[in-house]
Scaffold this motif. Structure first.
Motif, PDB file in Angstrom:
ATOM      1  N   PHE A   1       0.958  -1.020  -0.196  1.00 44.06           N
ATOM      2  CA  PHE A   1       0.049  -0.202  -0.235  1.00 44.06           C
ATOM      3  C   PHE A   1       1.133   0.921  -0.437  1.00 44.06           C
ATOM      4  O   PHE A   1       1.499   1.527   1.162  1.00 44.06           O
ATOM      5  CB  PHE A   1      -1.107   0.205   1.383  1.00 44.06           C
ATOM      6  CG  PHE A   1      -2.561  -0.979   0.849  1.00 44.06           C
ATOM      7  CD1 PHE A   1      -3.509  -0.264   0.357  1.00 44.06           C
ATOM      8  CD2 PHE A   1      -2.157  -2.115   1.275  1.00 44.06           C
ATOM      9  CE1 PHE A   1      -4.525  -1.721   0.565  1.00 44.06           C
ATOM     10  CE2 PHE A   1      -2.775  -2.890   1.669  1.00 44.06           C
ATOM     11  CZ  PHE A   1      -4.657  -2.313   0.640  1.00 44.06           C
ATOM     12  N   SER A   2       1.358   2.340  -1.243  1.00 42.45           N
ATOM     13  CA  SER A   2       1.990   2.958  -1.380  1.00 42.45           C
ATOM     14  C   SER A   2       1.091   4.227  -0.745  1.00 42.45           C
ATOM     15  O   SER A   2      -0.276   3.964  -0.519  1.00 42.45           O
ATOM     16  CB  SER A   2       2.500   3.516  -3.056  1.00 42.45           C
ATOM     17  OG  SER A   2       0.682   2.993  -3.583  1.00 42.45           O
ATOM     18  N   PRO A   3       1.674   5.354   0.225  1.00 44.86           N
ATOM     19  CA  PRO A   3       0.838   6.020  -0.014  1.00 44.86           C
ATOM     20  C   PRO A   3       0.205   7.244  -0.802  1.00 44.86           C
ATOM     21  O   PRO A   3       0.393   7.518  -1.578  1.00 44.86           O
ATOM     22  CB  PRO A   3       1.618   7.418   0.952  1.00 44.86           C
ATOM     23  CG  PRO A   3       3.005   6.490   1.250  1.00 44.86           C
ATOM     24  CD  PRO A   3       3.098   5.297   0.556  1.00 44.86           C
ATOM     25  N   HIS A   4      -1.118   7.087  -0.779  1.00 42.10           N
ATOM     26  CA  HIS A   4      -1.731   7.597  -2.221  1.00 42.10           C
ATOM     27  C   HIS A   4      -2.503   8.976  -2.075  1.00 42.10           C
ATOM     28  O   HIS A   4      -2.914   9.425  -0.646  1.00 42.10           O
ATOM     29  CB  HIS A   4      -2.826   6.704  -2.362  1.00 42.10           C
ATOM     30  CG  HIS A   4      -4.143   6.194  -1.606  1.00 42.10           C
ATOM     31  ND1 HIS A   4      -5.096   7.292  -1.200  1.00 42.10           N
ATOM     32  CD2 HIS A   4      -4.424   5.687  -0.650  1.00 42.10           C
ATOM     33  CE1 HIS A   4      -5.815   6.712  -0.189  1.00 42.10           C
ATOM     34  NE2 HIS A   4      -4.905   6.046   0.265  1.00 42.10           N
ATOM     35  N   SER A   5      -2.985   9.367  -3.725  1.00 42.58           N
ATOM     36  CA  SER A   5      -3.664  10.749  -3.616  1.00 42.58           C
ATOM     37  C   SER A   5      -5.349  10.655  -3.323  1.00 42.58           C
ATOM     38  O   SER A   5      -5.250   8.997  -3.039  1.00 42.58           O
ATOM     39  CB  SER A   5      -3.450  10.843  -4.733  1.00 42.58           C
ATOM     40  OG  SER A   5      -2.063  10.884  -5.380  1.00 42.58           O
ATOM     41  N   ILE A   6      -5.786  11.425  -3.232  1.00 39.40           N
ATOM     42  CA  ILE A   6      -7.403  11.384  -2.460  1.00 39.40           C
ATOM     43  C   ILE A   6      -7.752  12.078  -4.069  1.00 39.40           C
ATOM     44  O   ILE A   6      -7.150  12.659  -5.095  1.00 39.40           O
ATOM     45  CB  ILE A   6      -7.464  11.781  -1.257  1.00 39.40           C
ATOM     46  CG1 ILE A   6      -7.262  12.802  -0.715  1.00 39.40           C
ATOM     47  CG2 ILE A   6      -7.317  10.579  -0.329  1.00 39.40           C
ATOM     48  CD1 ILE A   6      -7.954  13.674  -0.088  1.00 39.40           C
ATOM     49  N   GLU A   7      -8.968  12.467  -3.841  1.00 36.35           N
ATOM     50  CA  GLU A   7      -9.986  13.009  -5.147  1.00 36.35           C
ATOM     51  C   GLU A   7      -9.300  14.152  -5.359  1.00 36.35           C
ATOM     52  O   GLU A   7      -8.703  14.828  -6.366  1.00 36.35           O
ATOM     53  CB  GLU A   7     -11.858  12.878  -4.963  1.00 36.35           C
ATOM     54  CG  GLU A   7     -11.769  11.685  -5.476  1.00 36.35           C
ATOM     55  CD  GLU A   7     -11.766  10.928  -4.357  1.00 36.35           C
ATOM     56  OE1 GLU A   7     -12.134   9.631  -4.316  1.00 36.35           O
ATOM     57  OE2 GLU A   7     -11.547  11.473  -3.056  1.00 36.35           O
ATOM     58  N   SER A   8      -8.742  15.119  -4.220  1.00 37.06           N
ATOM     59  CA  SER A   8      -8.708  16.474  -4.175  1.00 37.06           C
ATOM     60  C   SER A   8      -7.333  16.743  -4.098  1.00 37.06           C
ATOM     61  O   SER A   8      -6.760  18.118  -4.300  1.00 37.06           O
ATOM     62  CB  SER A   8      -9.336  17.072  -2.896  1.00 37.06           C
ATOM     63  OG  SER A   8      -8.761  16.852  -1.745  1.00 37.06           O
ATOM     64  N   THR A   9      -6.104  15.520  -4.266  1.00 36.68           N
ATOM     65  CA  THR A   9      -5.038  16.069  -3.376  1.00 36.68           C
ATOM     66  C   THR A   9      -4.427  14.831  -3.942  1.00 36.68           C
ATOM     67  O   THR A   9      -4.866  13.955  -3.975  1.00 36.68           O
ATOM     68  CB  THR A   9      -5.217  15.902  -2.231  1.00 36.68           C
ATOM     69  OG1 THR A   9      -5.774  17.413  -1.400  1.00 36.68           O
ATOM     70  CG2 THR A   9      -3.480  16.822  -1.561  1.00 36.68           C
ATOM     71  N   LYS A  10      -3.301  15.579  -4.571  1.00 39.16           N
ATOM     72  CA  LYS A  10      -1.638  14.314  -4.734  1.00 39.16           C
ATOM     73  C   LYS A  10      -1.028  14.025  -4.053  1.00 39.16           C
ATOM     74  O   LYS A  10      -0.255  15.150  -3.481  1.00 39.16           O
ATOM     75  CB  LYS A  10      -1.342  14.612  -5.736  1.00 39.16           C
ATOM     76  CG  LYS A  10      -2.080  15.090  -7.448  1.00 39.16           C
ATOM     77  CD  LYS A  10      -2.078  13.499  -7.933  1.00 39.16           C
ATOM     78  CE  LYS A  10      -3.439  13.164  -8.954  1.00 39.16           C
ATOM     79  NZ  LYS A  10      -3.286  11.422  -9.235  1.00 39.16           N
ATOM     80  N   ARG A  11      -0.646  13.223  -3.408  1.00 40.52           N
ATOM     81  CA  ARG A  11       0.620  12.472  -2.760  1.00 40.52           C
ATOM     82  C   ARG A  11       1.774  13.016  -2.981  1.00 40.52           C
ATOM     83  O   ARG A  11       1.802  12.307  -4.193  1.00 40.52           O
ATOM     84  CB  ARG A  11       0.255  11.798  -1.983  1.00 40.52           C
ATOM     85  CG  ARG A  11       1.196  11.244  -0.602  1.00 40.52           C
ATOM     86  CD  ARG A  11       0.726  11.761   0.506  1.00 40.52           C
ATOM     87  NE  ARG A  11       1.379  11.649   1.668  1.00 40.52           N
ATOM     88  CZ  ARG A  11       1.635  10.686   2.071  1.00 40.52           C
ATOM     89  NH1 ARG A  11       0.096   9.981   2.698  1.00 40.52           N
ATOM     90  NH2 ARG A  11       2.354  10.422   3.418  1.00 40.52           N
TER      91      ARG A  11
END
Length: 280
Positions: free
Chosen positions: A57-67
């Motif tokens: 599980f890589s630290p992931h983005s969400i709908e509004s924000t890129k990790r």
């Protein structure tokens, strides 16, 4: 503003600090209630084909924000640390990152990329549970909802440090009131405990499960009748206030009194547990 279903007791406490009249029903890890996509026979067939599988599980983005972090380095470190221990590796990424170059890089070095899709898709938990059923162990770079799921399902969990990173949460905070809610001492403590309890060793122990229980709700698993009653209670409150949010707080009390009058002690007990001190 109205009744909610959460996993553990932590969320009930935090919600009641601001809105004590809101019923908060704790039901434990949502993954418990999901049914995997494949049969046991199909899962076993896949496991025999893949051999021992590590789920990343890589630290992931969400709908509004890129990790933002060094994603390629994270993948390289996973392979370096665990490559000799597993026959196959799967990278589970949130849908927003499926077009990220790191996915193509992972595939180029033999890592299979999977996703559960969109978190509000009705099949999301089913896909995620299926991926867990196939995996033998989990490795991650940061906290995520997959951790209580993995611990609950008995999967060993490891953590590798990520470099040049900041969290989704920090990037999303734009107002002081958001910071007051999110960046609390609880949040800081949770981050500290996570880094103390999880390292590169793959394990699933009592200390980790006890730490996650307040949030994950491992001790809050409910049966089918209880879950149906939650919806009946919520409906009764809505009918009593006639959909008027201004009347909702008092409707909670009225419904509780009605259950008492009609000897509906099961509903009365569940509502009391969900609301607590507000009823007195």
């Amino acid at each position: 503003k109205t009744a909610v279903i959460m996993s553990g007791e932590y969320f009930k406490r935090k919600i009641h600090e601001r809105v004590p009249y809101v019923p908060v029903f704790s039901i434990g890890p949502y993954i418990h209630y999901a049914k995997g996509i494949y049969s046991e026979e199909k899962i076993q067939e896949i496991k025999e084909k893949n051999g021992k599988t590590l789920l990343i599980f890589s630290p992931h983005s969400i709908e509004s924000t890129k990790r933002k972090y060094d994603k390629k380095l994270f993948i390289d470190n996973v392979v370096k640390e665990y490559g000799s221990q597993f026959s196959s590796m799967w990278l589970c990424t949130y849908w927003t990152d499926l077009n990220d170059p790191v996915c193509q890089y992972a595939e180029s070095i033999g890592i299979h990329v999977v996703t559960a899709g969109f978190r509000f898709d009705s099949k999301f938990s089913q896909r995620l549970k299926t991926v867990f059923e196939i995996a033998d162990a989990i490795v991650c770079g940061d906290i995520g909802t997959f951790i209580p799921y993995a611990l609950f399902l008995g999967k060993p969990v490891g953590r590798l440090d990520i470099s040049n990173s900041y969290t989704n949460l920090e990037d999303q905070i734009h107002f002081d009131w958001e910071k007051e809610i999110q960046m609390t001492e609880d949040y800081q403590r949770f981050q500290r405990d996570f880094h103390l309890l999880f390292d590169k060793e793959l394990r699933n122990n009592k200390s980790q499960r006890d730490w996650m229980n307040e949030v994950g709700g491992f001790s809050q698993i409910r049966d089918k009748d209880y879950l149906h009653t939650i919806y009946e209670i919520s409906k009764d409150i809505w009918m009593t206030c006639d959909g008027d949010l201004e009347k909702y707080p008092e409707a909670v009390r009225e419904v509780y009194s009605l259950y008492d009058k009609n000897f509906e002690f099961d509903k009365m007990s569940i509502l009391k547990e969900a609301v607590g001190a507000y009823l007195y």
